[in-house]
Scaffold this active site. Structure first.
Site, short mmCIF file in Angstrom:
data_model
loop_
_atom_site.label_atom_id
_atom_site.label_comp_id
_atom_site.label_asym_id
_atom_site.label_seq_id
_atom_site.Cartn_x
_atom_site.Cartn_y
_atom_site.Cartn_z
N CYS A 1 6.53 -11.77 -25.54
CA CYS A 1 7.31 -12.59 -26.43
C CYS A 1 6.54 -13.90 -26.55
CB CYS A 1 8.70 -12.86 -25.83
SG CYS A 1 9.58 -14.18 -26.67
N LYS B 1 1.16 10.71 13.68
CA LYS B 1 0.37 11.40 12.67
C LYS B 1 -0.23 10.32 11.78
CE LYS B 1 0.24 15.38 9.65
NZ LYS B 1 -0.65 14.85 8.66
N LYS C 1 7.38 15.13 10.29
CA LYS C 1 7.15 14.05 9.33
C LYS C 1 8.35 13.11 9.23
CE LYS C 1 4.02 14.49 6.43
NZ LYS C 1 3.27 15.43 5.64
N TYR D 1 -8.54 12.50 18.45
CA TYR D 1 -7.43 13.23 19.08
C TYR D 1 -7.71 14.70 19.35
CZ TYR D 1 -6.76 13.80 14.02
OH TYR D 1 -6.96 14.01 12.69
N CYS E 1 15.42 -13.36 -27.09
CA CYS E 1 15.52 -14.37 -28.15
C CYS E 1 15.40 -13.78 -29.55
CB CYS E 1 14.47 -15.46 -27.95
SG CYS E 1 12.79 -14.87 -28.27
N ASP F 1 -2.17 8.49 8.89
CA ASP F 1 -2.33 8.80 7.48
C ASP F 1 -3.68 8.28 6.98
OD1 ASP F 1 -1.69 9.84 5.09
OD2 ASP F 1 -0.21 8.32 4.54
N CYS G 1 11.86 -19.19 -25.72
CA CYS G 1 12.72 -18.05 -25.40
C CYS G 1 13.46 -18.34 -24.08
CB CYS G 1 11.87 -16.79 -25.27
SG CYS G 1 12.75 -15.40 -24.57
N LEU H 1 -1.83 21.39 9.88
CA LEU H 1 -0.64 21.53 10.72
C LEU H 1 0.53 21.98 9.87
CD1 LEU H 1 -0.99 18.10 12.52
CD2 LEU H 1 -1.22 20.32 13.63
N GLU I 1 1.94 12.43 19.40
CA GLU I 1 1.05 11.38 18.91
C GLU I 1 1.45 11.00 17.50
OE1 GLU I 1 -2.77 13.24 18.70
OE2 GLU I 1 -2.77 13.77 20.82
N CYS J 1 11.77 -9.59 -29.14
CA CYS J 1 12.16 -9.93 -27.78
C CYS J 1 13.65 -9.65 -27.56
CB CYS J 1 11.85 -11.41 -27.50
SG CYS J 1 12.52 -11.97 -25.93
S1 IVH Z 1 -4.29 17.43 15.33
C1 IVH Z 1 -5.17 21.79 14.45
N1 IVH Z 1 -3.40 15.01 15.57
O1 IVH Z 1 -3.17 15.90 10.10
C2 IVH Z 1 -4.66 20.44 14.70
N2 IVH Z 1 -3.96 15.79 13.41
O2 IVH Z 1 -2.23 18.43 8.83
C3 IVH Z 1 -5.63 19.45 14.31
N3 IVH Z 1 -3.65 14.16 11.64
O3 IVH Z 1 -6.20 17.23 9.08
C4 IVH Z 1 -5.05 18.20 13.96
N4 IVH Z 1 -2.94 12.53 12.92
O4 IVH Z 1 -6.07 14.74 9.39
C5 IVH Z 1 -3.83 15.95 14.72
N5 IVH Z 1 -2.62 12.88 15.93
C6 IVH Z 1 -3.06 13.81 15.10
C7 IVH Z 1 -3.18 13.59 13.71
C8 IVH Z 1 -3.63 14.62 12.90
C9 IVH Z 1 -3.23 12.89 11.69
C10 IVH Z 1 -4.02 14.85 10.40
C11 IVH Z 1 -5.39 15.42 10.42
C12 IVH Z 1 -5.24 16.84 10.02
C13 IVH Z 1 -3.90 16.88 9.43
C14 IVH Z 1 -3.31 18.22 9.67
#
Ligand code: IVH
Length: 669
Positions: free
Chosen positions: A429, A117, A317, A229, A414, A119, A434, A84, A115, A411
């Protein structure tokens, strides 16, 4: 039961178990207890054992993990898994909307799905006629690693798709994210620390490391989970919107993230962003932003993709938890055990709303490895509630005026020599008088889990030591009212309160007192263990290392530490002095109560009437042993609600498994 009845029962059980998985993981609404679930699973295992001809790869029994592989095969994604494009500012989101509308030739605001994102790490699962046939990591987007056997150990992932009433698609490639919850990650790291294993830096690494295990039985023990997703190739079903897809997934047993929201126009998506940013801390897994996606798949098609990312989606982000700043200086702190800790003093910088002006550099090796110098511009990171860390210097920004740093050989508090024991990364130390060490030792002594001296805060301790009123822990009990009242910001009332708290703290259990002394490696739990095994300090002093290490939970390092502590004259003097000033400890268990007499217990899952540590303490108080992992020596596994992998381990070992009721009978409580 004859063969055909067995076959029928096996199928029935598989269906039933997967149904319960679905209720538990997807709907979050289980209808049976974990114990009942385990009973079903066990019955299935036994039947499959007896009738191996009915085994299949997609049986719920296959979730415990197959045998290790030498390496992962690679597998191609039928359609590439794109990434993305990222946005960090609101303006970029407005620009995204404008771009999308321009390309579609419309002035009208579109419908989006926003949605979290997640991690974690992206995966693709392939279901053929509803059965999970392959699981792949994202890899480079075109080719990933085949991790099917590992994927199968994740209980929330269906091995067989449910029917939503109609036919399941003949081919369904689904995409989503495997992740580990923050709490599970923390616990896992704590365990690893205890076991002396390397720690994972963050939940994402932990999830990736766990999924990419050549031995699936290792993956099976890791607390992984997944949300879905997106799709890859689909045959036998058509989706027209993201909304439809997100509604459909749970029907066939795939988890979707509960924070996904449909947004009328980009403004609403921005609102989701602000809302989730605020919620971020309380969400049990890590998210690093939101993904805004055009809802309508026809429009998506029209918009198409650039080489690496689609034009119909953008990742918005959250502000980074990392920041760039400069190290003004490196200071050295001295801890309770005399450990010298280098701390970077930073130009103040903001991360997630908190101003950061210090960051830990851990030890000299770390400084050397990262080549961090005073004056360096560095990247720092703040993860959760932990002390910020220096990640790395930006060497390109050096001017030549930076200075290398070396921990002092004396130290800083002390002035006594500093030593670094062989094999230890820490400089210490070694002067036990001390002032820095004394302060920290007193703070620890007074802390809640130790002597619990109310009102003895850090600042007061600093004062008491700096004014020379207190030179050792025992001196606390020799303070007089006037001395305390005369201190800055104290007074008659506070002095009185402190004296009362000190008086109260004189009655202390043996285990708390052991803990309060701050013996290296002896935390609350081990202090408890020691107090169960020894009557008093006399007994403990006489114990040889071998005797100590014969106690299950005490390893050689801890054994050494205890022996050394009690071989040290000043420590012995402290124990004597504490006795003199009236600190009286009391053992909690009497010999005649030791009904468990060495019986070894392991606990898994939640108990109704005790927390895990209460139950463990109880066992130890009654002369038994509570350990954290199942071995051939374990006598009983006590299984509560939601038992973990220990349950299976106990089954394998043939350990007797009992429930909470049976446990209570055993201990006659
Ligand atoms: S959609 C082409 N939805 O982000 C779009 N990606 O930078 C496909 N990721 O590799 C991804 N949460 O690992 C989508 N709700 C979400 C996501 C998500 C995390 C990650 C995914 C992807 C990366 C893309």
């Amino acid at each position: 039961m004859d063969r055909s009845e067995a076959k029928e029962r096996i199928e029935e059980l598989r269906e039933e178990i997967e149904e319960h998985n679905y209720r538990y993981y997807v709907l979050d609404d289980p209808t049976i207890t974990d114990r009942e679930y385990d009973r079903l699973l066990r019955e299935l295992e036994e039947l499959e054992e007896e009738y191996p001809e009915f085994r299949t790869d997609i049986s719920p029994t296959q979730r415990v993990g197959a045998s290790p592989a030498d390496e992962f095969e690679s597998g191609e994604h039928r359609t590439p898994m794109l990434s993305l494009s990222n946005a960090f500012e609101e303006r970029e989101i407005t620009e995204f909307r404008d771009r999308v509308q321009r390309k579609l030739g419309t002035e009208d605001e579109l419908t989006y799905i926003a949605e979290p994102k997640l991690d974690g790490l992206a995966i693709e699962l392939i279901y053929e006629n509803g059965e999970l046939s392959e699981g792949l990591t994202r890899g480079d987007g075109r080719t990933g690693e085949v991790v099917t056997r590992n994927i199968k150990t994740i209980r929330s992932i269906p091995l067989k798709l449910r029917s939503d009433g109609g036919e399941v698609p003949s081919l369904l490639e689904v995409r989503g994210e495997v992740y580990m919850e923050k709490g599970s990650f923390q616990k896992m790291n704590e365990r690893r620390a205890e076991e002396g294993k390397d720690l994972f830096a963050n939940p994402r690494n932990a999830a990736a490391g766990s999924l990419r295990q050549l031995d699936p039985s290792v993956t099976a023990k890791r607390p992984l989970n997944a949300f879905f997703y997106d799709t890859g190739v689909v045959e036998g079903r058509e989706f027209t919107t993201q909304e439809e897809l997100l509604n459909y997934f749970p029907d066939i047993g795939l988890r979707v993230n509960p924070y996904a929201e449909k947004c009328q126009g980009i403004k609403e998506a921005k609102e989701v962003y602000s809302k989730l940013e605020k919620k971020r801390e309380e969400i049990p897994y890590e998210i690093d932003g939101i993904v805004i996606k055009v809802n309508d798949f026809n429009l998506r098609e029209e918009l198409g993709a650039k080489t690496r990312s689609p034009r119909w989606a953008i990742a918005y982000k959250f502000p980074p938890e990392r920041a760039k700043t400069r190290i003004k200086d490196i200071e050295v702190g001295v801890g309770r055990t005399g450990a010298l800790t280098p701390v970077a003093k930073l130009e103040p910088v903001e991360i997630k709303g908190a101003t950061i002006s210090r960051a830990s550099l851990h030890n000299q090796d770390e400084i050397d490895e990262k080549d961090v110098r005073i004056g360096d511009t560095v990247i720092i990171q703040r993860a959760g509630d932990v002390i910020p860390e220096v990640i790395k210097p930006i060497t390109e920004e050096r001017t030549g005026d930076e200075e290398k740093f070396q921990l002092p050989d004396h130290c800083p508090v002390c002035g006594e020599p500093v030593k670094r024991p062989e094999g230890d990364a820490i400089h210490r130390c070694v002067n036990i008088s001390c002032p820095a060490r004394i302060k920290e030792a007193i703070k620890h002594f007074g802390s809640k889990a130790a002597a619990d001296i109310e009102g003895l805060g850090d600042k007061l301790v600093d004062k008491l030591v700096e004014e020379g009123l207190v030179e050792s822990i025992a001196d606390l009990y020799r303070l007089d009212r006037k001395e305390i009242a005369n201190l800055e910001r104290m007074g008659e009332k506070s002095a009185e309160n402190l004296l009362n708290a000190l008086e109260e703290s004189k009655e202390i259990s043996f285990s708390r007192l052991i803990y309060a002394l701050g013996i290296r490696h002896v935390g609350e739990h081990l202090a408890n263990v020691l107090s169960r095994n020894f009557a008093d300090f006399e007994g403990l002093k006489e114990a040889k290392k071998e005797e100590l290490t014969s106690i299950n939970e005490i390893g050689p390092e801890v054994g050494d530490s205890i022996v050394n502590f009690l071989a040290n004259d000043s420590n012995l003097k402290l124990i004597e002095q504490l006795d003199k000033v009236g600190v009286k400890y009391e053992r909690e268990a009497r010999e005649d109560e030791k009904i468990l007499d060495g019986t070894r217990f392991v606990f898994t899952g939640q108990l109704d009437d005790y927390t895990r540590s209460e139950a463990e303490d109880l066992v130890e108080r009654l002369g038994g042993r509570a350990t954290s992992s199942v071995s051939s020596l374990t006598d009983y596994l006590v299984a509560g609600e939601n038992p973990g992998s220990k349950y299976e381990e106990a089954q394998e070992e043939g350990t007797e498994i009992i429930n909470e009721e049976q446990f209570k009978e055993l201990i006659q409580h």
